[in-house]
Scaffold this active site. Structure first.
Site, short mmCIF file in Angstrom:
data_model
loop_
_atom_site.label_atom_id
_atom_site.label_comp_id
_atom_site.label_asym_id
_atom_site.label_seq_id
_atom_site.Cartn_x
_atom_site.Cartn_y
_atom_site.Cartn_z
N GLY A 134 0.89 -0.81 -0.11
CA GLY A 134 -0.24 -0.23 0.03
C GLY A 134 1.16 1.24 -0.18
O GLY A 134 2.71 1.32 0.49
N CYS A 135 0.00 1.90 -0.80
CA CYS A 135 1.13 3.59 -0.08
C CYS A 135 1.60 3.69 0.47
O CYS A 135 2.54 4.57 0.76
CB CYS A 135 0.07 4.67 -1.56
N TYR A 136 0.56 3.70 1.55
CA TYR A 136 1.04 4.59 3.26
C TYR A 136 2.39 3.46 4.11
O TYR A 136 2.88 4.02 4.39
CB TYR A 136 0.20 4.82 4.38
#
Length: 343
Positions: free
Chosen positions: A157-159
């Site tokens: 995921g990006c986070y």
């Protein structure tokens, strides 16, 4: 998002230097979304990739040159990129593997190793739990040894990417106090939520505004906990009134005698040969979204504050947080130089 493509003639002229003149074919399922469009842009400029197979997983959502999804369309693809929502990817991954393709899944479906944790986070039972153990968590800088043989890569995921890149080396070196919660205060542009229209993403809701969301528990929390090996974690995401980018501010208690300078020196040593990771010096200022926009870079800084260390990390959520990291993983899967198509 503009799909104006770079002039690929010069970049493709370098093909023979590392691919023996062979062009690989890849497929993108979910080619109409923000991440799918970003992948299309990167594939067009990649010196070792031919014309991609572009497919839409949405009924009636396809338009030329994008075709509706069908497993028979995957036969000639060496790697399939899945840019589909969670829950949608599970049967598509099985289809692709059955067709003899390798898969980079950009959804959340194969990031969590425990199907019970997945069900709690995403509100649905996992329909392909037998594939979870074989999925490689594709945080590229930590997954390199596994990627050449991987059949299924779960793109992070990006986070989690923005948090784990600086956090994992510090945890592995025992530079943090594990008895104190790690606090991750993260802000993302609206593209991180995809291009499906919702009231919260309307211009009138986002412009001249700033807000926290999913404060009680975001779906990326268990992913960060799993990969960092942390139980004590506070993760709060915020929505920025910008299109792309993530800025994460991470508050940690250092191990006894450890300072921000020690953490900075360790990260610099670990990342000295990394093509996309950089730690700023003590006088180098703070990472900004403008520094990483439309790149595959991650910039990090550290600072002491009242017995804690503040770590700041900036990435482009559509690049290092999604499509760029997916290409980076694919390069290593296929034996290409890691930076191919990303510079």
């Amino acid at each position: 998002m503009s799909l104006v493509q770079p002039d690929s003639t010069e970049s493709r002229s370098a093909l023979g230097s590392f691919a023996g003149g062979r062009q690989a074919t890849v497929a993108v399922i979910g080619a109409t979304g923000y991440t799918g469009q970003e992948l299309r842009r990167l594939i067009a400029g990649h010196p070792a990739l031919g014309e991609p197979i572009l497919l839409s997983a949405r009924d009636g959502g396809a338009r030329p040159p994008i075709e509706p999804y069908g497993p028979e369309a995957l036969g000639s693809a060496e790697v399939v990129f899945l840019c589909t929502p969670h829950g949608v990817s599970q049967p598509l991954v099985r289809d692709a593997l059955d067709q003899g393709c390798r898969v980079v899944d950009l959804s959340a479906d194969f990031r969590l190793r425990d199907p019970a944790v997945y069900a709690e986070a995403y509100g649905a039972e996992h329909t392909a739990p037998d594939l979870l153990d074989s999925a490689v968590y594709g945080l590229t800088e930590h997954a390199r040894p596994q990627l050449p043989e991987a059949s299924l890569v779960a793109n992070p995921g990006c986070y989690p990417t923005s948090v784990l890149l600086p956090l994992k080396p510090l945890l592995e070196a025992r530079l943090l106090d594990r008895d104190t919660p790690v606090v991750c205060d993260c802000k993302s542009g609206v593209s991180g939520a995809g291009n499906t229209p919702t009231p919260a993403k309307l211009f009138g809701a986002v412009h001249d505004n700033f807000s926290a969301y999913a404060v009680g528990g975001h779906r990326h929390s268990p992913e960060i906990r799993q990969e960092a090996g942390l139980e004590q974690l506070v993760f709060v995401p915020h929505l920025l009134p910008v299109f792309r980018g993530i800025l994460s501010t991470i508050y940690v208690r250092p191990a006894p005698g450890v300072t921000a300078a020690d953490m900075r020196a360790h990260l610099h040593e670990q990342w000295e040969d990394e093509p996309f990771l950089s730690v700023l010096g003590a006088s180098g200022g703070q990472p900004e979204l403008a520094d990483v926009r439309s790149t595959n870079r991650c910039l990090v800084a550290t600072a002491d504050q009242g017995g804690h260390v503040v770590i700041t990390s900036a990435i482009d959520n559509l690049m290092k947080g999604a499509a760029g990291q997916a290409i980076q993983n694919m390069n290593l899967m296929l034996g290409y130089p890691e930076q191919a198509g990303l510079t």
